[in-house]
Enzyme design. Structure first.
Site, mmCIF file in Angstrom:
data_model
loop_
_atom_site.group_PDB
_atom_site.id
_atom_site.type_symbol
_atom_site.label_atom_id
_atom_site.label_comp_id
_atom_site.label_asym_id
_atom_site.label_seq_id
_atom_site.Cartn_x
_atom_site.Cartn_y
_atom_site.Cartn_z
ATOM 1 N N ASP A 248 0.777 -1.383 -0.019
ATOM 2 C CA ASP A 248 -0.090 0.004 -0.030
ATOM 3 C C ASP A 248 0.807 1.230 0.025
ATOM 4 O OD1 ASP A 248 -2.686 1.145 0.493
ATOM 5 O OD2 ASP A 248 -1.539 2.155 1.853
ATOM 6 N N HIS B 98 -5.576 4.344 6.820
ATOM 7 C CA HIS B 98 -4.904 5.541 5.869
ATOM 8 C C HIS B 98 -3.573 5.438 6.030
ATOM 9 C CE1 HIS B 98 -8.356 6.222 3.670
ATOM 10 N NE2 HIS B 98 -9.147 6.544 4.523
ATOM 11 N N ASP C 229 -3.112 -0.238 6.633
ATOM 12 C CA ASP C 229 -3.845 -0.700 5.569
ATOM 13 C C ASP C 229 -3.280 -1.989 4.876
ATOM 14 O OD1 ASP C 229 -5.441 1.569 6.090
ATOM 15 O OD2 ASP C 229 -4.725 2.414 3.761
#
Length: 180
Positions: free
Chosen positions: A7, A156, A161
């Site tokens: 991510d 976030h 994540d």
């Protein structure tokens, strides 16, 4: 099922104009998330001339990463080769892999490197297959559907994540009975 789940957090939505400010990744081996095999770093955003880029307030509101947090972080030119080594020739997974993969392709190209994993899996697409009657497939909602939760302050942020995305990937693959 051996993959790298990753991510990114960025300064905006454009892979060509915006910069990566955080990369998080975990390895999944044989259907198990391997917490010990992780990649997690903030990135100091700079432009092609080496000038430091400011993180817009709109992006800070989403991920909470400020200019002061990345002031002493390594630049992408140093981080990217390490991340590519971490991924190696593994397939990759991301929630909305088109976004994260697009940033990786653009960043690699700018640094004379190549982002070309043998396979890209998208937990958003897998969620659409597993839960076809649902209207939204955002990571928060997918986590709820699968009984997963984010660590405090983890939503976030790349590694927070990634932890949820990795577990979601494993559960979605089991639910869909798909081998990776």
């Amino acid at each position: 099922m051996n993959v790298v789940v990753f991510d990114l957090e960025t300064t905006g939505l454009s892979p060509e104009r915006d910069a990566i400010v955080e990369i998080g990744a975990l390895r999944v081996r044989d259907g198990q998330v391997v917490e010990a095999e992780r990649f997690d770093t903030l990135v100091r955003p700079v432009n092609a001339a080496g000038d430091v880029l400011r993180i817009p307030w709109q992006a800070q509101r989403v991920h909470g990463i400020s200019d002061s947090m990345v002031r002493d972080a390594p630049q992408l030119a140093h981080v990217l080769p390490e991340f590519l080594d971490f991924v190696g020739d593994s397939p990759v997974v991301a929630h909305n892999v088109g976004f994260d993969g697009g940033f990786m392709r653009a960043a690699a190209r700018r640094h004379g490197l190549v982002w070309s994993p043998p396979q890209e899996y998208c937990t958003m697409q897998l969620s659409r297959r597993a839960f076809p009657g649902e209207r939204s497939h955002k990571l928060d909602l997918l986590a709820q559907r699968l009984g997963l939760s984010f660590a405090p302050g983890g939503r976030h942020r790349s590694f927070g994540d990634v932890q949820v995305t990795a577990e979601a990937f494993v559960r979605l693959m089991e639910r869909l009975r798909v081998g990776a």
